[in-house]
Design an enzyme around this catalytic site. Sequence first.
Site, PDB file in Angstrom:
ATOM      1  N   GLU A  40       0.780  -1.060  -0.086  1.00  0.00           N
ATOM      2  CA  GLU A  40       0.095   0.102  -0.059  1.00  0.00           C
ATOM      3  C   GLU A  40       0.853   1.227  -0.031  1.00  0.00           C
ATOM      4  O   GLU A  40       1.635   1.321   0.740  1.00  0.00           O
ATOM      5  CB  GLU A  40      -0.732  -0.005   1.439  1.00  0.00           C
ATOM      6  CG  GLU A  40      -2.178  -0.119   1.260  1.00  0.00           C
ATOM      7  CD  GLU A  40      -2.955  -0.191   2.697  1.00  0.00           C
ATOM      8  OE1 GLU A  40      -3.484   0.727   3.026  1.00  0.00           O
ATOM      9  OE2 GLU A  40      -2.753  -1.362   3.362  1.00  0.00           O
ATOM     10  N   ARG A 266       4.629 -13.141   9.896  1.00  0.00           N
ATOM     11  CA  ARG A 266       5.516 -11.919   9.674  1.00  0.00           C
ATOM     12  C   ARG A 266       6.590 -11.633  10.372  1.00  0.00           C
ATOM     13  O   ARG A 266       6.795 -12.380  11.521  1.00  0.00           O
ATOM     14  CB  ARG A 266       4.529 -10.548   9.980  1.00  0.00           C
ATOM     15  CG  ARG A 266       3.807 -10.617  11.384  1.00  0.00           C
ATOM     16  CD  ARG A 266       2.523  -9.503  11.213  1.00  0.00           C
ATOM     17  NE  ARG A 266       2.942  -8.099  11.057  1.00  0.00           N
ATOM     18  CZ  ARG A 266       2.563  -7.350  10.041  1.00  0.00           C
ATOM     19  NH1 ARG A 266       1.804  -7.568   9.140  1.00  0.00           N
ATOM     20  NH2 ARG A 266       2.900  -6.118   9.873  1.00  0.00           N
ATOM     21  N   LYS A 276       3.316   0.279   9.694  1.00  0.00           N
ATOM     22  CA  LYS A 276       3.587   1.804   9.245  1.00  0.00           C
ATOM     23  C   LYS A 276       3.007   2.781   9.937  1.00  0.00           C
ATOM     24  O   LYS A 276       3.226   3.871  10.107  1.00  0.00           O
ATOM     25  CB  LYS A 276       2.893   1.761   7.861  1.00  0.00           C
ATOM     26  CG  LYS A 276       3.928   1.372   6.916  1.00  0.00           C
ATOM     27  CD  LYS A 276       3.432   1.271   5.371  1.00  0.00           C
ATOM     28  CE  LYS A 276       2.385   0.053   5.108  1.00  0.00           C
ATOM     29  NZ  LYS A 276       2.306  -0.138   3.659  1.00  0.00           N
TER      30      LYS A 276
HETATM   31  P1  ATP Z   1       2.063  -2.551   8.317  1.00  0.00           P
HETATM   32  O1  ATP Z   1       1.624  -3.482   9.075  1.00  0.00           O
HETATM   33  O2  ATP Z   1       3.429  -2.183   8.486  1.00  0.00           O
HETATM   34  O3  ATP Z   1       0.990  -1.311   8.140  1.00  0.00           O
HETATM   35  P2  ATP Z   1       0.938  -3.452   5.869  1.00  0.00           P
HETATM   36  O4  ATP Z   1       0.758  -4.971   5.916  1.00  0.00           O
HETATM   37  O5  ATP Z   1      -0.286  -2.582   6.083  1.00  0.00           O
HETATM   38  O6  ATP Z   1       2.293  -3.275   6.946  1.00  0.00           O
HETATM   39  P3  ATP Z   1       1.360  -3.347   3.035  1.00  0.00           P
HETATM   40  O7  ATP Z   1       1.822  -2.318   2.165  1.00  0.00           O
HETATM   41  O8  ATP Z   1      -0.259  -3.908   2.748  1.00  0.00           O
HETATM   42  O9  ATP Z   1       1.925  -3.090   4.557  1.00  0.00           O
HETATM   43  O10 ATP Z   1       2.240  -4.722   2.856  1.00  0.00           O
HETATM   44  C1  ATP Z   1       2.618  -5.217   1.894  1.00  0.00           C
HETATM   45  C2  ATP Z   1       2.953  -6.642   2.028  1.00  0.00           C
HETATM   46  O11 ATP Z   1       4.126  -6.628   2.953  1.00  0.00           O
HETATM   47  C3  ATP Z   1       1.960  -7.468   2.391  1.00  0.00           C
HETATM   48  O12 ATP Z   1       1.578  -8.716   1.647  1.00  0.00           O
HETATM   49  C4  ATP Z   1       2.075  -7.694   3.782  1.00  0.00           C
HETATM   50  O13 ATP Z   1       1.628  -8.897   4.219  1.00  0.00           O
HETATM   51  C5  ATP Z   1       3.689  -7.668   3.811  1.00  0.00           C
HETATM   52  N1  ATP Z   1       4.329  -7.456   5.275  1.00  0.00           N
HETATM   53  C6  ATP Z   1       3.890  -6.239   5.941  1.00  0.00           C
HETATM   54  N2  ATP Z   1       4.481  -6.187   7.011  1.00  0.00           N
HETATM   55  C7  ATP Z   1       5.353  -7.518   7.191  1.00  0.00           C
HETATM   56  C8  ATP Z   1       6.072  -8.005   8.111  1.00  0.00           C
HETATM   57  N3  ATP Z   1       6.620  -7.607   9.388  1.00  0.00           N
HETATM   58  N4  ATP Z   1       6.523  -9.281   7.862  1.00  0.00           N
HETATM   59  C9  ATP Z   1       6.336  -9.965   6.724  1.00  0.00           C
HETATM   60  N5  ATP Z   1       5.622  -9.286   5.607  1.00  0.00           N
HETATM   61  C10 ATP Z   1       5.085  -8.029   5.870  1.00  0.00           C
HETATM   62 MG    MG Z   2      -1.849  -3.424   4.447  1.00  0.00          MG
END
Ligand code: ATP
Ligand code: MG
Length: 559
Positions: A40, A266, A276
Amino acid sequence: MNDSSAEPSEDEPRDFIRDRIRADLESGKTSALVTRFPPEPNGYLHIGHAKSVCLNFGVVEEFGGVCNLRFDDTNPAREDEEYLHAIQEDVRWLGFDWGDNLFHASDYFEQLYAWACHLIEAGCAYVDDLSADEIREYRGTLTEPGRPSPYRDRTAEENLDLFARMRASEFEDGAKVLRAKIDMASGNINLRDPVLYRIIRAPHPRTGDAWCIYPNYDFAHGQSDAIEHVTHSICTLEFEDHRPLYDWLIENLPVPARPRQYEFGRLNLGHTVLSKRRLVKLVEDGHVAGWDDPRMPTLTGLRRRGVPPSAIRDFIGRLGVTKSDGLVEMSYFENTIREHLNSSAPRRMAVLDPIKLVIENYPEGTIEELDAANNPTDETAGTRKVSFGRELYVERDDFMEAPPKKFRRLAIGQEVRLRFAYFVTCTEVVKDSDGNIVELRCTYDPESRGGDSPDGRKVRGTIHWVSAAHALPAEVRLYDHLFAEEEPGKSGEWLDDLNPNSLEVRTGCLVEPALAENPGVVQFERTGYFCPDPDSRPDALLFNRTVSLRDSWAKDKGN
Ligand code: ATP
Ligand code: MG
């Protein structure tokens, strides 16, 4: 090349996702592997994202196929152009390439809208006038079923009309939403008529004012995967409970492909935060200097700190891919960084807390050019010349006036080696009127040139130094964990766990002149790994500590 029918060799990574992919390719269920990394664009990538990047791009490197970079840009209220660029730069920096396969969920807005209409026509979606709070209240809890909205039984015709008018901007933000009509009593709350579309009157970074209704993540995600013919849709565990919804949507829509979702644990890293929302807060409230503050767990922060991308990939590879979320110690990451830099970083001499050392029997006005090895672990790194003279600077804490027995550095009457140079013995200290030591007086043994013992005698230790006439002033920034607590917020407010000593600025440091030539990441002998900050200038050198030579945290904090 890999023979696809062969068993994986021992050094190939193995995990349940790779096993699944291997099996699907072998059985022919999958003919060409397609994965995607779907960020995102509402923040910079952090090291948790790197785990997903390395997995999605990594399997394609190993098994062939393509990995798309797809921006999940469905919430214009939180997204920004800046992030679109930064994310691409960070993925490239990590060493991955999406070729021509750069996509945006917003590319599919028209198709997604048509599919929403398809659901309405099939009696599988309706426009709801309940407010967000009411929807939450009607949804029920884990132990109580939800209640149907009073608008749930609108006709397809009425719903189509209302949905078109939502699109035509006839209603205020939040006045109406489109919901899937599934099961208000489902044990899985995600299936209790989830919201698919909401009104957000905000300009979109790519589609501008073309839309005022936006699909939410759950509606855009699986369908975007289907449009791109993604075969293995890999995401983190928190989406496991959403999978039945994605599958329901795929069942009920005329999509061109049926992606399968696989969830992995994760990455959580100690002494930092990987969310984020929290990282945005740290930046916006000024707890750090920006997204690229070297204390941040963002890729841009790690880059500024001097962490090589290979160390990040290696770290993630060693963690493996599992079905559970775990907490990884920061020291484990730092050890991987040290390992990488130990073999690659040239050695240089820098004195962070200088005290003058004068060699009384060294001829005044003489300068010698001595050979210094660039990397003792790598002969091919060669040598450089370092200037040596009568007046030098050494570290203040490499001298003690009343040393304990085990002290292996300078003390009165004690002989040490000056690295690459000579044996010196301290004879006297000079103090100012307040009793502070301002200078060390020494004698040297001219026979020990190069730091070699002339007669086999041993010295107690070796210390680094810089020539007073040649050294350059520098500012050095020493970083420590951003959070003092391993799990910020575990007990109490997460921001209260910030480490007040995460940044120590050392001014008045003195470094050897070779460090003016933008050297990349170097080891300051005996001190740690450092790299020039992007703000460093020839007349105002500025270095960031990437990582210390040893893990001092465990020792200092008594655990
Ligand atoms: P955050 O929890 O930091 O806000 P998010 O999941 O909302 O992260 P996205 O931009 O949607 O952020 O993430 C893109 C991809 O990265 C998704 O497939 C998500 O599952 C993966 N991702 C995000 N954080 C992690 C993590 N800590 N470990 C592994 N994969 C992750
Ligand atoms: Mg997300």
